[in-house]
Design a protein around this motif. Sequence first.
Motif, PDB file in Angstrom:
ATOM      1  N   GLU A 203      76.507  69.635  25.061  1.00 30.21           N
ATOM      2  CA  GLU A 203      77.629  70.268  24.359  1.00 30.21           C
ATOM      3  C   GLU A 203      77.556  71.786  24.525  1.00 30.21           C
ATOM      4  O   GLU A 203      76.459  72.370  24.445  1.00 30.21           O
ATOM      5  CB  GLU A 203      77.531  69.919  22.871  1.00 30.21           C
ATOM      6  CG  GLU A 203      78.803  70.099  22.104  1.00 30.21           C
ATOM      7  CD  GLU A 203      78.645  69.598  20.661  1.00 30.21           C
ATOM      8  OE1 GLU A 203      79.654  69.455  19.988  1.00 30.21           O
ATOM      9  OE2 GLU A 203      77.499  69.370  20.212  1.00 30.21           O
ATOM     10  N   THR A 204      78.723  72.442  24.716  1.00 27.99           N
ATOM     11  CA  THR A 204      78.743  73.901  24.892  1.00 27.99           C
ATOM     12  C   THR A 204      79.207  74.571  23.597  1.00 27.99           C
ATOM     13  O   THR A 204      80.360  74.416  23.187  1.00 27.99           O
ATOM     14  CB  THR A 204      79.681  74.289  26.051  1.00 27.99           C
ATOM     15  OG1 THR A 204      79.208  73.672  27.255  1.00 27.99           O
ATOM     16  CG2 THR A 204      79.703  75.799  26.245  1.00 27.99           C
ATOM     17  N   LEU A 205      78.310  75.303  22.955  1.00 33.80           N
ATOM     18  CA  LEU A 205      78.615  76.002  21.700  1.00 33.80           C
ATOM     19  C   LEU A 205      78.070  77.422  21.781  1.00 33.80           C
ATOM     20  O   LEU A 205      77.033  77.668  22.415  1.00 33.80           O
ATOM     21  CB  LEU A 205      77.946  75.301  20.514  1.00 33.80           C
ATOM     22  CG  LEU A 205      78.356  73.867  20.196  1.00 33.80           C
ATOM     23  CD1 LEU A 205      77.499  73.340  19.043  1.00 33.80           C
ATOM     24  CD2 LEU A 205      79.835  73.792  19.829  1.00 33.80           C
ATOM     25  N   ASP A 206      78.757  78.375  21.102  1.00 35.02           N
ATOM     26  CA  ASP A 206      78.205  79.724  21.065  1.00 35.02           C
ATOM     27  C   ASP A 206      77.135  79.814  19.954  1.00 35.02           C
ATOM     28  O   ASP A 206      77.058  78.943  19.077  1.00 35.02           O
ATOM     29  CB  ASP A 206      79.305  80.781  20.924  1.00 35.02           C
ATOM     30  CG  ASP A 206      80.081  80.672  19.635  1.00 35.02           C
ATOM     31  OD1 ASP A 206      79.587  80.009  18.706  1.00 35.02           O
ATOM     32  OD2 ASP A 206      81.170  81.245  19.548  1.00 35.02           O
ATOM     33  N   PRO A 207      76.286  80.850  20.000  1.00 33.81           N
ATOM     34  CA  PRO A 207      75.165  80.925  19.044  1.00 33.81           C
ATOM     35  C   PRO A 207      75.583  80.858  17.569  1.00 33.81           C
ATOM     36  O   PRO A 207      74.932  80.139  16.794  1.00 33.81           O
ATOM     37  CB  PRO A 207      74.485  82.251  19.401  1.00 33.81           C
ATOM     38  CG  PRO A 207      74.732  82.398  20.869  1.00 33.81           C
ATOM     39  CD  PRO A 207      76.138  81.870  21.068  1.00 33.81           C
TER      40      PRO A 207
END
Length: 301
Positions: A203-207
């Motif tokens: 999954e691509t998530l920002d910090p």
Amino acid sequence: MRLGIDLGGTKIAAVALDRDGTELARHRRPTPRGYDATLDALAETVAVLNPAGTRGVGISLPGVVDSAAGRVRAVNLPWLEGRPFADDAARRIGRPVRIANDANCFTLSEATDGAAAKGRGTADAPVVFGIILGTGVGGGIVIDGRILPGANGLAGEWGHAPLPWREEADGPPVPCGCGKLGCLETMLCGAGLTRLHRHLTGETLDPPEIATRALAGDAAAAGTLARHADALARALAPVLNLLDPDMVVVGGGLSALPGLCEAVTRRWGAWTLASQPRTRMAVARHGAESGMRGAARLWPD
Ligand SMILES: [Zn+2]
């Protein structure tokens, strides 16, 4: 009174501090493109703050500062490359100028009246290693209240060493902006945390989203933060063995990750020669202001 300027790639932020570090005035403007325009903007910034009685002006910038040659190299300010910036800035401003790397200014600020200073809930720390975890990873060393610049202006530049004891769960090494492969910066910076979460979960998530989910009890997000903290503990272990600092202060956007310092100090003893290091670790007190505050500290009262 002291005057410090944080010269960044997008903005110039300046502060005037009195003797005990109280802020008297501040000023902010966009960083113009080009060498002469930057010198003009610095001179105008000093004129706005009009610091009566200051001995000199301190400037913090994101790059390598070769104090002996008076030259700097900053990726975000390419027009400074190869120019006698320190001399030209002093001439244009009309006052003596001292220049230091932003991570060094950060560390000086935190050692002087920040998280590593007396009276802030911690004991005095003679040796402070400051780290910035943000879009990149920087570091600085302050000993007895003074920046250790190093023979090449590189002391504390820790982000471009390989990540130690890399494991499959860290993901494969990726190219770094410096041209090397697998620098610890690529693992520990904001984009590195996003990449790590994608490696572990797909999954691509920002910090900030990873942090929010971890705080809400998401086990996958918490697992990513634990892995990131473990990598930071491994990255700091050689620093503890080499420098043995009293205090590590962490700043930058990722210093806001929940429980970061506790997670790292719980783990770093597994990788250092001391199984239970007495070194303390804390989040910076002055946050994004530490560049200009540290720059102001480049001059004595
Ligand atoms: Zn690198």
